[in-house]
Scaffold this motif. Structure first.
Motif, PDB file in Angstrom:
ATOM      1  N   ALA A   8       4.752 -10.304  -2.797  1.00  0.00           N
ATOM      2  CA  ALA A   8       3.418 -10.828  -3.102  1.00  0.00           C
ATOM      3  C   ALA A   8       2.427 -10.462  -1.989  1.00  0.00           C
ATOM      4  CB  ALA A   8       3.471 -12.336  -3.305  1.00  0.00           C
ATOM      5  N   LYS A   9       2.874 -10.523  -0.745  1.00  0.00           N
ATOM      6  CA  LYS A   9       2.002 -10.151   0.371  1.00  0.00           C
ATOM      7  C   LYS A   9       1.718  -8.652   0.361  1.00  0.00           C
ATOM      8  CE  LYS A   9       3.123 -13.981   3.394  1.00  0.00           C
ATOM      9  NZ  LYS A   9       3.702 -14.434   4.655  1.00  0.00           N
ATOM     10  N   ARG A  10       2.737  -7.875   0.005  1.00  0.00           N
ATOM     11  CA  ARG A  10       2.541  -6.421  -0.092  1.00  0.00           C
ATOM     12  C   ARG A  10       1.503  -6.101  -1.162  1.00  0.00           C
ATOM     13  NH1 ARG A  10       6.641  -2.416  -2.832  1.00  0.00           N
ATOM     14  NH2 ARG A  10       5.553  -0.457  -2.461  1.00  0.00           N
ATOM     15  N   ILE A  11       1.595  -6.768  -2.293  1.00  0.00           N
ATOM     16  CA  ILE A  11       0.638  -6.569  -3.382  1.00  0.00           C
ATOM     17  C   ILE A  11      -0.761  -6.954  -2.924  1.00  0.00           C
ATOM     18  CG2 ILE A  11      -0.093  -7.477  -5.632  1.00  0.00           C
ATOM     19  CD1 ILE A  11       2.926  -7.489  -6.387  1.00  0.00           C
ATOM     20  N   GLU A  12      -0.861  -8.106  -2.285  1.00  0.00           N
ATOM     21  CA  GLU A  12      -2.170  -8.581  -1.810  1.00  0.00           C
ATOM     22  C   GLU A  12      -2.800  -7.573  -0.846  1.00  0.00           C
ATOM     23  OE1 GLU A  12      -3.848 -12.297   0.831  1.00  0.00           O
ATOM     24  OE2 GLU A  12      -2.108 -12.647  -0.449  1.00  0.00           O
ATOM     25  N   LYS A  13      -2.008  -7.051   0.071  1.00  0.00           N
ATOM     26  CA  LYS A  13      -2.502  -6.084   1.042  1.00  0.00           C
ATOM     27  C   LYS A  13      -2.969  -4.803   0.335  1.00  0.00           C
ATOM     28  CE  LYS A  13      -0.943  -3.171   4.822  1.00  0.00           C
ATOM     29  NZ  LYS A  13       0.231  -2.570   5.428  1.00  0.00           N
ATOM     30  N   LEU A  14      -2.161  -4.298  -0.582  1.00  0.00           N
ATOM     31  CA  LEU A  14      -2.520  -3.066  -1.290  1.00  0.00           C
ATOM     32  C   LEU A  14      -3.733  -3.265  -2.192  1.00  0.00           C
ATOM     33  CD1 LEU A  14       1.084  -1.810  -2.125  1.00  0.00           C
ATOM     34  CD2 LEU A  14      -0.569  -0.679  -0.604  1.00  0.00           C
ATOM     35  N   GLU A  15      -3.810  -4.429  -2.842  1.00  0.00           N
ATOM     36  CA  GLU A  15      -4.983  -4.712  -3.680  1.00  0.00           C
ATOM     37  C   GLU A  15      -6.258  -4.692  -2.842  1.00  0.00           C
ATOM     38  OE1 GLU A  15      -3.434  -7.437  -7.420  1.00  0.00           O
ATOM     39  OE2 GLU A  15      -3.989  -8.461  -5.580  1.00  0.00           O
ATOM     40  N   LYS A  16      -6.188  -5.278  -1.671  1.00  0.00           N
ATOM     41  CA  LYS A  16      -7.363  -5.268  -0.788  1.00  0.00           C
ATOM     42  C   LYS A  16      -7.751  -3.842  -0.419  1.00  0.00           C
ATOM     43  CE  LYS A  16      -6.923  -9.844   1.237  1.00  0.00           C
ATOM     44  NZ  LYS A  16      -6.604 -10.644   2.421  1.00  0.00           N
ATOM     45  N   GLN A  17      -6.757  -3.013  -0.144  1.00  0.00           N
ATOM     46  CA  GLN A  17      -7.035  -1.623   0.215  1.00  0.00           C
ATOM     47  C   GLN A  17      -7.654  -0.865  -0.955  1.00  0.00           C
ATOM     48  OE1 GLN A  17      -2.986  -0.705   1.680  1.00  0.00           O
ATOM     49  NE2 GLN A  17      -4.025   0.142   3.473  1.00  0.00           N
ATOM     50  N   VAL A  18      -7.160  -1.119  -2.145  1.00  0.00           N
ATOM     51  CA  VAL A  18      -7.638  -0.391  -3.325  1.00  0.00           C
ATOM     52  C   VAL A  18      -8.993  -0.921  -3.787  1.00  0.00           C
ATOM     53  CG1 VAL A  18      -7.198   0.024  -5.784  1.00  0.00           C
ATOM     54  CG2 VAL A  18      -5.365   0.320  -4.124  1.00  0.00           C
ATOM     55  N   LEU A  19      -9.154  -2.223  -3.788  1.00  0.00           N
ATOM     56  CA  LEU A  19     -10.342  -2.834  -4.391  1.00  0.00           C
ATOM     57  C   LEU A  19     -11.504  -3.053  -3.435  1.00  0.00           C
ATOM     58  CD1 LEU A  19      -8.515  -5.460  -6.618  1.00  0.00           C
ATOM     59  CD2 LEU A  19      -9.373  -3.202  -7.286  1.00  0.00           C
TER      60      LEU A  19
END
Length: 164
Positions: free
Chosen positions: A23-34
């Protein structure tokens, strides 16, 4: 003895800070993408798709799993990865048929076969499958229209609409 306790405590803290919490990995990647004003980095976006899928694989009963698969489908489609998108849609349809957005995913699958692969027979089959599964679904009218207009050139479509 006190020294070993401090080393053990530091080790636990370091492992905790570097954990591979999906979940933290997803959150980090979402921030990078969005959260970028620049064009989306396709490598980071692809990693996000993988993170979504990894989460769903590891947590099939989690309420977020179908949502993450739907998001993975969306990002993958925007990366112009139709094969990967189809794989994700198949997983979503098979494992979460009652998830409310699954019908949208099935429509997208038919659309990909029609527009990306040019496989009109498969597209028609998928549009019909959608209509069998969701006769009054959100995309039912679009499926009917797509079936009716499969294979028509843009000029033929214009002429058809002018004649109506």
């Amino acid at each position: 003895m006190k020294r070993y306790f401090v080393i053990l405590l530091l080790s636990v803290l370091l492992v905790g800070c570097n954990s591979n919490d999906p979940a933290k990995r997803i959150e980090k990647l979402e921030k990078q993408v969005l959260s970028t004003d620049k064009a989306i980095d396709p490598v980071v976006a692809s990693d996000l798709v993988s993170a979504y899928c990894d989460f769903a694989d590891a947590n099939p009963d989690d309420a977020m799993s179908p949502e993450y698969l739907f998001k993975a489908m969306d990002v993958s489609m925007n990366l112009n990865e139709p094969q990967r998108t189809i794989y994700i849609i198949d997983k979503l349809v098979k494992e979460y048929p009652d998830y409310p957005r699954t019908q949208a995913a099935l429509f997208v699958k038919a659309f990909i076969f029609e527009t990306k692969f040019g496989n009109l027979d498969m597209a028609k089959k998928l549009y019909e499958q959608y209509l069998e599964m969701y006769p009054d679904g959100e995309f039912a009218e679009s499926c009917r229209a797509s079936i009716e207009n499969l294979g028509l050139t843009p000029e033929e479509l214009v002429k058809k609409f002018e004649n109506q």
